[in-house]
Scaffold this motif. Structure first.
Motif, short mmCIF file in Angstrom:
data_model
loop_
_atom_site.label_atom_id
_atom_site.label_comp_id
_atom_site.label_asym_id
_atom_site.label_seq_id
_atom_site.Cartn_x
_atom_site.Cartn_y
_atom_site.Cartn_z
N ALA A 53 -18.37 -54.23 33.66
CA ALA A 53 -17.94 -54.19 32.26
C ALA A 53 -19.10 -53.84 31.34
O ALA A 53 -18.92 -53.14 30.34
CB ALA A 53 -17.33 -55.53 31.86
N LEU A 54 -20.30 -54.29 31.67
CA LEU A 54 -21.46 -53.93 30.85
C LEU A 54 -21.77 -52.44 30.99
O LEU A 54 -22.24 -51.80 30.05
CB LEU A 54 -22.69 -54.76 31.25
CG LEU A 54 -22.65 -56.23 30.83
CD1 LEU A 54 -23.87 -56.98 31.34
CD2 LEU A 54 -22.55 -56.35 29.31
N VAL A 55 -21.49 -51.87 32.18
CA VAL A 55 -21.68 -50.43 32.37
C VAL A 55 -20.62 -49.67 31.59
O VAL A 55 -20.92 -48.73 30.85
CB VAL A 55 -21.64 -50.06 33.87
CG1 VAL A 55 -21.68 -48.54 34.04
CG2 VAL A 55 -22.81 -50.70 34.62
N LEU A 56 -19.35 -50.10 31.73
CA LEU A 56 -18.24 -49.42 31.05
C LEU A 56 -18.39 -49.44 29.53
O LEU A 56 -18.08 -48.46 28.86
CB LEU A 56 -16.91 -50.08 31.43
CG LEU A 56 -16.21 -49.56 32.68
CD1 LEU A 56 -14.99 -50.43 32.99
CD2 LEU A 56 -15.78 -48.11 32.49
N ARG A 58 -29.31 -51.40 27.29
CA ARG A 58 -29.92 -52.27 26.28
C ARG A 58 -30.31 -53.60 26.92
O ARG A 58 -31.43 -54.11 26.74
CB ARG A 58 -28.91 -52.50 25.16
CG ARG A 58 -29.46 -53.15 23.94
CD ARG A 58 -28.46 -53.04 22.79
NE ARG A 58 -27.10 -53.47 23.16
CZ ARG A 58 -26.70 -54.74 23.17
NH1 ARG A 58 -27.55 -55.71 22.88
NH2 ARG A 58 -25.46 -55.05 23.48
N ILE A 59 -29.39 -54.14 27.72
CA ILE A 59 -29.65 -55.43 28.34
C ILE A 59 -30.75 -55.34 29.39
O ILE A 59 -31.65 -56.17 29.44
CB ILE A 59 -28.34 -56.00 28.94
CG1 ILE A 59 -27.44 -56.44 27.79
CG2 ILE A 59 -28.62 -57.14 29.90
CD1 ILE A 59 -26.09 -56.92 28.19
N LEU A 60 -30.70 -54.27 30.18
CA LEU A 60 -31.69 -54.14 31.23
C LEU A 60 -33.09 -53.94 30.67
O LEU A 60 -34.07 -54.44 31.22
CB LEU A 60 -31.32 -53.01 32.19
CG LEU A 60 -30.00 -53.22 32.95
CD1 LEU A 60 -29.81 -52.13 33.98
CD2 LEU A 60 -29.92 -54.59 33.60
N SER A 61 -33.20 -53.21 29.56
CA SER A 61 -34.55 -53.02 29.02
C SER A 61 -35.06 -54.31 28.42
O SER A 61 -36.27 -54.59 28.45
CB SER A 61 -34.60 -51.85 28.03
OG SER A 61 -33.87 -52.17 26.88
N ASN A 114 -22.26 -50.39 40.65
CA ASN A 114 -22.52 -51.30 39.52
C ASN A 114 -23.18 -52.60 39.94
O ASN A 114 -23.00 -53.65 39.32
CB ASN A 114 -21.23 -51.60 38.75
CG ASN A 114 -20.66 -50.37 38.11
OD1 ASN A 114 -21.40 -49.50 37.66
ND2 ASN A 114 -19.34 -50.26 38.10
N LEU A 115 -23.95 -52.54 41.01
CA LEU A 115 -24.66 -53.73 41.47
C LEU A 115 -26.10 -53.65 41.00
O LEU A 115 -26.77 -52.64 41.16
CB LEU A 115 -24.65 -53.79 42.99
CG LEU A 115 -23.40 -54.32 43.67
CD1 LEU A 115 -23.64 -54.45 45.15
CD2 LEU A 115 -22.99 -55.66 43.07
N GLU A 143 -21.54 -60.23 30.51
CA GLU A 143 -20.60 -59.49 31.35
C GLU A 143 -19.19 -60.06 31.16
O GLU A 143 -18.22 -59.31 31.01
CB GLU A 143 -21.04 -59.57 32.82
CG GLU A 143 -20.01 -59.11 33.85
CD GLU A 143 -19.71 -57.60 33.83
OE1 GLU A 143 -20.54 -56.84 33.29
OE2 GLU A 143 -18.64 -57.22 34.35
N LYS A 144 -19.09 -61.38 31.12
CA LYS A 144 -17.77 -62.00 30.97
C LYS A 144 -17.17 -61.66 29.61
O LYS A 144 -15.97 -61.40 29.49
CB LYS A 144 -17.86 -63.52 31.17
CG LYS A 144 -18.04 -63.88 32.64
CD LYS A 144 -18.03 -65.38 32.89
CE LYS A 144 -18.12 -65.66 34.38
NZ LYS A 144 -18.30 -67.08 34.68
#
Lengths: 347, 175
Positions: A172-175, A181-184, A206-207, A238-239
């Motif tokens: 869902a974060l990818v979609l 933004r979150i990963l950086s 998406n893992l 994500e939720k």
């Protein structure tokens, strides 16, 4: 990993690895074959001496006794590292029967203790790894320095020798395009993000694996707490993104998931990249009850089973890439149809 | 899909490289991946953390040139395994646990750059922990012994000397 564990709709697994070396022995990098074998026999005999008994039954597998294909399967199941698979001289793995504990001998370091728990159980994984470490330490003396901590082959592991990671499924974060933004942000708090089966920001299926970068200067508890806190935040994001998708674009989400399910159930040829993406969609569908007939667990299993080495092992032959794509589609169809025949998800 | 490098074999490795937001896709076969090597995850001989580390170390070499306060690093060598500091600089990995001692403080800038810190504050193994404790106690007692001898309090000095011997024996047993 039959039991899914807490927050298992987002976190696939939690893993802790400790790197340790024996005093007075050269690291595997420089060890002669005789020295490497001496380390192997010493560590194997301690492993089999009964100190590990309270953690369950174990089997010691020497890499030189395995075929290349068998080694590749162990790598794809994340039970050993690619590095150890290449160490056929004196490499070994001490594997618990439930595959939750894997102790590598003569990888980059003499000893690498790995504990894998399903779901979000990073603290439990650390506790177990710590106890196993204590058990080995009761019989061995590790290379340790009062300033630098546990001494390792690579300076990136020195200190605690601890690498803790959580494997997260973040469709869902990818979609919703929030992932970068979150990963950086994650990389700014001393953590690293990697995709499954390879580096880089485009993760297969998406893992994403989030792990600590620093091993020296922080205590084990601080490292684990930091990872726990950040992972918990990502789980919540994500939720929230899933809820948003459900509320705001249910039809498109449902279409995407069912389309992927349809392709997996009926396709004759599928490459590993498409399979991973479609499986991710189906897993999301199972977690969101859009596909109640599918067990979420099947995603983890199929993702491993559809890797090249595993496929070849299963069909016991050297497959060409074309044959692999054909067999992969066949295997996925079989597994998904089996679930439908069984009358839906069991878990 | 056909391999974009050789245009002959089917591609089996697919990956996307993103450098500073610029996206490049690669579809190549295993043979070409092996040849290209560098930068391809999962490919044999792929670019490793160690080559990165040696990049940092090279920097250190350049940066420390002209500082003659330290021993010339060409001659710096670990006596236990024979690895020289120059070799460590090339491969980014140590040969044995004694290398840390042999290269000593010269490692601190590198370790600080990796971890932001140079002091371990985590778990201490019980065995080595005992030795560390003993070592510290002995150092303290030696200082005490010295004071008693200077003050000509020989009886007290003898007691301290016995304590030191006892600790030294304990240390030897534990190693």
């Amino acid at each position: 990993m039959k039991n899914a564990g807490p927050d298992s709709d987002v976190v696939i697994s939690s893993r802790v690895r400790l790197a340790r070396n024996l005093r007075h022995q050269p690291f595997p990098l420089l060890a002669t074959t005789a020295q490497a074998n001496e380390v192997l026999e010493q560590l194997a005999s301690v492993s089999e001496s009964g100190v590990l008994d309270r953690f369950g039954p174990f089997t010691t597998i020497r890499l030189k006794e395995l075929s290349e294909l068998d080694r590749r399967v162990l790598v794809e199941k994340h039970l050993i590292s690619p590095n150890l698979a290449n160490e056929s001289r004196a490499g070994a793995v001490v594997l618990s029967d439930n595959e939750a504990i894997s102790i590598m001998i003569n990888e980059e370091d003499h000893l690498r203790i790995q504990c894998l728990h399903p779901g979000f159980q990073i603290r439990e994984a650390w506790k177990l790894a710590n106890e196993i470490d204590d058990s080995y330490e009761s019989a061995l003396e590790f290379a340790f320095d009062e300033h630098k901590g546990y001494l390792t082959t690579c300076p990136t592991n020195v200190g605690t020798g601890l690498r803790a990671s959580v494997m997260m499924h973040l469709p869902a974060l990818v979609l919703t395009q929030q992932i970068n933004r979150i990963l950086s942000a994650v990389s700014q708090v001393g953590l690293t993000v990697r995709g499954l089966y390879g580096e880089g920001s485009e993760a297969l299926g998406n893992l994403f694996q989030i792990s600590n970068q620093i091993t020296l200067g922080q205590s084990e508890e601080e490292i684990i707490d930091n990872l726990y806190g950040v992972a918990k935040q990502i789980i919540e994001h994500e939720k929230a993104a899933r809820r948003k998708l459900l509320n705001e674009s249910y039809r498109r989400l449902e279409d995407r998931i069912k389309r992927s399910y349809g392709i997996l159930r009926y396709a004759s040829i599928i490459d590993s990249k498409e399979a991973a993406q479609r499986l991710s969609d189906v897993r999301l569908g199972a977690d969101l009850d859009i596909l109640p007939q599918v067990s979420p667990q099947i995603y983890n299993e199929l993702l491993i089973m559809t890797q090249p080495g595993f496929l070849q092992h299963r069909y016991d032959e050297k497959l060409s890439p074309d044959d692999r794509d054909y067999k992969r589609a066949e295997l996925i169809r079989e597994q998904l149809n089996k679930q439908v025949d069984n009358g839906g998800a069991t878990s | 899909m056909i391999c974009q490098e050789c245009g002959k074999r089917p591609s089996t490795l697919h990956f996307t490289k993103i450098i500073n937001g610029e996206k490049t896709e690669f579809h190549i076969c295993e043979v070409c991946a092996r040849e290209k090597g560098e930068g391809i995850p999962g490919a044999p001989n792929s670019f490793s953390i160690h080559s990165l580390l040696s990049g940092i170390l090279d920097f250190d070499t350049v940066a420390s040139k002209g500082l003659n306060s330290l021993k010339p690093q060409e001659s710096l060598r670990c006596e236990s395994c024979g690895m020289s500091y120059a070799q460590f600089g090339k491969i980014g990995r140590f040969g044995c646990s004694d290398c840390y001692n042999a290269f000593g403080e010269r490692l601190n800038p590198l370790i600080k750059r990796i971890h932001g810190n140079t002091e371990h504050s985590g778990k201490i193994p019980k065995r080595s922990g005992l030795r560390v404790q003993c070592k510290r106690q002995i150092e303290q007692l030696r200082a005490e012994l010295h004071r008693y001898i200077e003050a000509e309090e020989f009886e007290k000095a003898a007691t301290v000397r016995d304590q030191i011997r006892e600790l030294e024996r304990k240390m030897q047993q534990s190693s």
